[in-house]
Design an enzyme around this catalytic site. Structure first.
Site, PDB file in Angstrom:
ATOM      1  N   CYS A 192      -3.653   1.970  34.409  1.00 25.53           N
ATOM      2  CA  CYS A 192      -4.242   2.729  35.515  1.00 25.53           C
ATOM      3  C   CYS A 192      -3.388   3.914  35.897  1.00 25.53           C
ATOM      4  O   CYS A 192      -3.817   4.773  36.661  1.00 25.53           O
ATOM      5  CB  CYS A 192      -4.410   1.841  36.736  1.00 25.53           C
ATOM      6  SG  CYS A 192      -5.444   0.433  36.422  1.00 25.53           S
TER       7      CYS A 192
ATOM      8  N   CYS B  73      -3.455   5.349  46.162  1.00 24.23           N
ATOM      9  CA  CYS B  73      -1.996   5.255  46.033  1.00 24.23           C
ATOM     10  C   CYS B  73      -1.394   4.604  47.272  1.00 24.23           C
ATOM     11  O   CYS B  73      -0.444   3.821  47.178  1.00 24.23           O
ATOM     12  CB  CYS B  73      -1.368   6.640  45.854  1.00 24.23           C
ATOM     13  SG  CYS B  73      -1.822   7.443  44.309  1.00 24.23           S
TER      14      CYS B  73
ATOM     15  N   ASP C 212      -0.467   3.767  37.590  1.00 23.67           N
ATOM     16  CA  ASP C 212       0.391   3.557  38.764  1.00 23.67           C
ATOM     17  C   ASP C 212       1.040   2.182  38.709  1.00 23.67           C
ATOM     18  O   ASP C 212       0.343   1.183  38.566  1.00 23.67           O
ATOM     19  CB  ASP C 212      -0.432   3.551  40.069  1.00 23.67           C
ATOM     20  CG  ASP C 212      -1.103   4.872  40.350  1.00 23.67           C
ATOM     21  OD1 ASP C 212      -0.400   5.859  40.489  1.00 23.67           O
ATOM     22  OD2 ASP C 212      -2.351   4.880  40.437  1.00 23.67           O
TER      23      ASP C 212
ATOM     24  N   CYS D 287       1.698   9.229  39.909  1.00 19.62           N
ATOM     25  CA  CYS D 287       1.560  10.649  40.228  1.00 19.62           C
ATOM     26  C   CYS D 287       2.384  11.026  41.454  1.00 19.62           C
ATOM     27  O   CYS D 287       3.080  10.193  42.035  1.00 19.62           O
ATOM     28  CB  CYS D 287       0.091  10.959  40.469  1.00 19.62           C
ATOM     29  SG  CYS D 287      -0.598  10.081  41.873  1.00 19.62           S
TER      30      CYS D 287
END
Lengths: 146, 399
Positions: A33, A102, A35, A58
């Site tokens: 994914c 996130c 993350d 990110c």
């Protein structure tokens, strides 16, 4: 577009690293994914005396991890239990809609680390509602205001 | 972010407008600003002459007839027009509904095809294997009696790989199927002769070649049936109405001429790209994506394991470097680049990709700066990556 706060936490992330012999370690997300967040907690007298993180992800993933550690450092574990992704987003002055996941991951990482600590000391973890899944793979999260 | 210097290496996204292009355009803004359709007075005729001169120049450089070149607002419009136009004509003529394309097309092509799919067309996607290049024999196999269009890009925007256009066009023609190519990244960079290659329709864009944004063209072979794009005053032979972008057309002709003429610049770009490739490959756990031989000299695409591309681009921005990534997080879809996925790369590796696209304005000194800063940024992101931590731990236990 990222806010100045997000850019600041990305460029100068707080509390990066590891804690040796941490009292609680939580890792969520997966590489597929894009993350992964790992949080280390040091807990003294039910207070988060130290916290460190490592994140693959990110700019928003790094910034939310950094902000989450800042929000919980020095706080009692009962306060940490109440940490929400919304609080992380608000503290960062907002996140683009596609990046809100996130902040969910940051919340989950903190809760997973806390759950690890609870398990170690034999405390019930049901109050934490943790998950270790890939964000987006399950629809049960509150992803905040899109 | 503010940085002391600026190194622009995202020329596949867009380019700086060159001084000579601006100079060539200026008269059509404030001296010869007439409407090309106002042919009864001098100023209108001047604009008409400039427009047709630009069309003629472009057609000569591409090896086609001026009457086969239609100006558009850019590559995306040309892609949409060609694909939807050919599909619509086929439908009207009661022909089939099958279209063949590649897995690595630009979204201007892919999303146009997705729309046609919703309207009942069937789309086949050719594989590109691990080198990013379509195989002609796969096209032969994919063709069906219902196939009405083959559309494969000339060169890829992310990894720069050049497709075997001549072979693909030959196979298409053997089966009497029109062949269209999105040549936005290739025109001006490669010597393209449309007639020799047997292309039926081709899309190109100016702003990849140092013109302002907003000008492009579609070549359509004379005799190929396709509908008008815009109705109105009958400009562009009635195909695309609307007052022509005279200055843009002039810019496109000048930019194309300069780009094709600059052989020295191309060799300089190749040397810089190869130098970058050699040195960035020295970073541990990196890999170059796409074939290095059949590739635009401007393009380099490298993946770094254990990190995510958006963070890399943001760190490079902090030191004044403008580059791009195929990482999921740089898009709204959260899916990594379909191009890198088509190479068979796992998601983890696609996430850490860096695309550098050069122009002849870049310098060797800038390449050294990029190598230094990319090495720094990758190291910094790895130092906070739990994936890299795991790798180091596993190495420790092996010892």
């Amino acid at each position: 577009m990222y806010t100045e706060k997000v850019m600041d936490h990305f460029a100068n992330p707080r509390n990066v690293g590891e804690i040796e012999n941490a009292d609680g370690v939580g890792e969520v997300g997966n590489a597929k994914c894009g993350d992964i967040m790992k949080i280390y907690l040091k807990i003294d007298n039910d207070v988060v005396s130290d916290v460190k993180f490592k994140t693959f992800g990110c700019g928003a993933a790094i910034a939310t991890s950094s902000m989450a550690t800042e929000l919980i450092k020095g706080k009692s574990i009962s306060e940490v239990e109440k940490l929400t992704n919304k609080a992380v987003v608000e503290a960062l002055g907002g996140l683009p809609a596609v990046k809100v996941h996130c902040s969910v991951l940051a919340e989950e990482a903190v809760k997973a680390a806390l759950a690890d600590y609870y398990t170690k000391i034999g405390r019930d973890t049901s109050s934490l509602n943790t998950c270790d899944g890939c964000c987006g793979a399950c629809g049960s999260h509150d992803h905040g205001d899109h | 972010m503010d940085a002391e210097r600026l190194v622009y290496v995202d020329n596949a996204a867009t380019t700086k407008v060159s001084k000579s292009v601006i100079d060539a355009m200026m008269p059509y803004f404030h001296t010869h600003y007439g409407n090309p359709s106002s042919e009864l007075y001098g100023m209108g005729r001047e604009a008409r002459v400039a427009l047709e001169k630009a069309r003629l120049g472009i057609s000569e450089m591409l090896g086609c007839e001026p009457g086969e070149v239609f100006f558009t607002s850019g590559g995306t419009e040309a892609d949409n027009w060609a694909i939807k136009g050919i599909a619509e004509s086929a439908k009207k003529a009661g022909k089939g509904n099958h279209i063949i394309t590649s897995k690595i097309e630009h979204h201007a092509v892919l999303h146009t095809l997705e729309r046609l799919e919703k309207q009942g067309f069937e789309i086949s996607y050719l594989d590109v294997y691990d080198n990013g290049i379509v195989r002609a024999e796969d096209l032969e196999k994919a063709i069906k009696p219902e196939t009405i269009l083959v559309t494969v890009m000339f060169a890829n925007n992310e990894i720069g790989t050049i497709q075997p256009i001549k072979e693909l066009a030959e196979i298409s023609h053997k089966h009497k199927i029109p062949f269209f190519t999105d040549a936005v990244q290739a025109v001006g960079k490669l010597d393209i002769n449309i007639k020799e290659l047997g292309i039926d329709a081709l899309a190109l864009s100016g702003h990849k070649l140092h013109t302002p944004k907003g000008i492009g063209a579609l070549y359509v072979r004379k005799g190929l049936k396709f509908p008008n794009l815009i109705e109105g005053g009958g400009q562009e032979k009635g195909r695309r109405s609307g007052t022509e972008n005279v200055a843009g057309a002039v810019a496109l002709e000048v930019a194309l001429r300069e780009s094709l003429g600059d052989k020295e610049g191309r060799e300089k770009v190749r040397a810089m790209r190869d130098y970058l490739a050699e040195n960035l490959s020295k970073i541990p756990y990196s890999r170059i994506n796409g074939d290095m031989k059949n590739r635009l000299v401007e393009n380099l695409n490298v993946a770094f394991e254990f990190i995510e591309g958006e963070g890399l681009i943001m760190l490079l921005d902090m030191v004044g470097i403008c580059a791009s990534t195929g990482s999921a997080c740089s898009t709204s879809s959260l899916e990594p680049s379909h191009v890198l996925r088509a190479l068979g790369l796992p998601h983890e590796i696609c996430h850490g990709s860096l695309r550098i696209s050069l122009s002849s304005e870049n310098t060797m000194e800038e390449m050294d700066y990029i190598i230094e800063k990319v090495t720094w940024a990758v190291g910094r992101l790895r130092s906070m990556s739990p994936l890299y931590e795991k790798l180091l731990e596993s190495q420790k236990t092996e010892q």
